[in-house]
Design an enzyme around this catalytic site. Structure first.
Site, PDB file in Angstrom:
ATOM      1  N   HIS A 100       0.832  -1.220   0.000  1.00  0.00           N
ATOM      2  CA  HIS A 100       0.000   0.000   0.000  1.00  0.00           C
ATOM      3  C   HIS A 100       0.859   1.260   0.000  1.00  0.00           C
ATOM      4  O   HIS A 100       0.742   2.110  -0.879  1.00  0.00           O
ATOM      5  CB  HIS A 100      -0.875   0.041   1.259  1.00  0.00           C
ATOM      6  CG  HIS A 100      -1.754  -1.132   1.476  1.00  0.00           C
ATOM      7  ND1 HIS A 100      -2.868  -1.367   0.726  1.00  0.00           N
ATOM      8  CD2 HIS A 100      -1.688  -2.140   2.383  1.00  0.00           C
ATOM      9  CE1 HIS A 100      -3.469  -2.463   1.157  1.00  0.00           C
ATOM     10  NE2 HIS A 100      -2.765  -2.949   2.165  1.00  0.00           N
TER      11      HIS A 100
HETATM   12  C1  BDR Z   1      -2.738   1.181   5.327  1.00  0.00           C
HETATM   13  O1  BDR Z   1      -2.993   0.702   6.635  1.00  0.00           O
HETATM   14  C2  BDR Z   1      -1.806   0.341   7.273  1.00  0.00           C
HETATM   15  O2  BDR Z   1      -1.976  -0.848   7.966  1.00  0.00           O
HETATM   16  C3  BDR Z   1      -0.744   0.265   6.194  1.00  0.00           C
HETATM   17  O3  BDR Z   1       0.521   0.629   6.706  1.00  0.00           O
HETATM   18  C4  BDR Z   1      -1.233   1.235   5.162  1.00  0.00           C
HETATM   19  O4  BDR Z   1      -0.770   2.546   5.437  1.00  0.00           O
HETATM   20  C5  BDR Z   1      -3.461   0.281   4.342  1.00  0.00           C
HETATM   21  O5  BDR Z   1      -4.831   0.326   4.570  1.00  0.00           O
END
Ligand code: BDR
Ligand code: CA
Length: 316
Positions: A241
């Site tokens: 992500h």
């Molecule tokens: C986001 O949520 C966090 O757990 C990850 O680091 C990312 O920024 C994804 O939904």
């Protein structure tokens, strides 16, 4: 010319990989990290930020510790299931020698952004508490910021923390509301794009053909994250992500962007923290952001691996 960026972050496995990708990229000058509570508490996110920089021989980069609580919502601790109790999977990094700077992240952001108007791009890869407070404390930063790139939200896609909401936005929806309505030009990288960027176990094995602490870190850091994806999402790998935000600099041609008016639900009901785009322009509000609704995910993973390989070959 290198793009000068500050990353606001809650490391976090994929956050840590974002710093490494930035450090591996000649197009980017990583100016600082500002930390926030999110995936885990602020003590651990700050410690992890320092420790990962040290691993990459980059402890000259300042780390400013930020907010420990969301603006209004209660603190959730669901990130531990995904990122491990320490926040970066099974990796065990030594206690960092460097300390965070004395200034709070909110004040640091204000000072840095105002000192060099239109120079600093901000990448937000955790809950947006720090920036929301900075906007309220010093609204002039809205004009002074060059660019704001956010990993957050789920536009057409479902949520990953509630059926409707994405983690970063849901963790502090009021902060997201302030940022979305601030007038800062935003590029949003939501789950619609990030779920197409899956790092597989085969990719991690490929990287570990190079004998390097960074390659081993990527393997150990992603281990818990990958277990989580296998158990709950049914695939062998994990979504990158946060690193995908940097593709806005490194390979913008990979994205399919659309401009829309995007808002976030803060009404407190079942869709709390849900981000939604006005696709049919029924509200007649002008677009407030550019949204990545699609990406050539495998091409991004290749780019990520090549950059990591060059970092590992550089003797790290
Ligand atoms: C986001 O949520 C966090 O757990 C990850 O680091 C990312 O920024 C994804 O939904
Ligand atoms: Ca994050």
């Amino acid at each position: 010319m290198k793009k000068r960026i500050i990353i606001d972050t809650d490391p976090g496995v994929d956050d840590a990989l974002t710093f490494l990708l930035a450090l591996a990229s000649p197009e980017i000058q990583l100016e600082a990290l500002t930390t926030v509570s999110g995936n885990i508490g602020i003590d651990k996110t700050t410690r992890n930020a320092l420790a990962v920089l040290e691993l990459a021989h980059a402890s000259n980069i300042p780390v400013a510790r930020g907010c420990s609580l969301p603006l209004v919502s209660p603190l959730h601790r669901s990130g531990e299931a995904v990122h491990g109790t320490g926040g970066i999977g099974k990796s065990v990094l030594p206690e960092p020698k460097a300390k965070p700077i004395d200034q709070h992240a909110v004040d640091y952001l204000i000072e840095r952004i105002l000192a060099e108007p239109q120079e600093i791009s901000l990448f937000m890869i955790g809950p947006m508490t720090n920036l929301a407070l900075a906007i309220r404390k010093e609204p002039r930063i809205v004009q002074a910021l060059k660019e704001l790139v956010i990993m957050g939200g789920a536009i057409r896609s479902g949520g990953n923390i509630t059926p409707l909401a994405e983690f970063n936005i849901h963790a502090d929806p009021h902060a997201a509301h302030i940022v979305f309505h601030s007038g800062i030009p935003i590029t949003l990288i939501p789950l619609d794009a990030t779920y197409k960027c899956l790092l597989t176990t085969a990719d991690v094995e490929r990287l570990n053909r190079i004998d390097s602490p960074i390659a081993r870190f990527v393997r150990d850091a992603t281990a818990v994250y990958m277990d989580f994806y296998k158990k709950y999402e049914g695939f062998d790998g994990c979504a990158l992500h946060d690193p995908l935000t940097l593709a806005v600099i490194l390979a913008p041609e990979l994205f399919t962007f659309e401009e829309h008016h995007v808002d976030v639900d803060i009404s407190g009901g079942i869709s709390m923290g849900k981000t939604f785009a006005d696709f049919m322009n029924v509200s007649k509000k002008p677009a407030n952001m550019k949204v990545a609704l699609d990406v050539r995910g495998r091409d991004f993973i290749e780019l990520f691996l090549e950059r990591m390989e060059s970092l590992c070959r550089a003797g790290l």
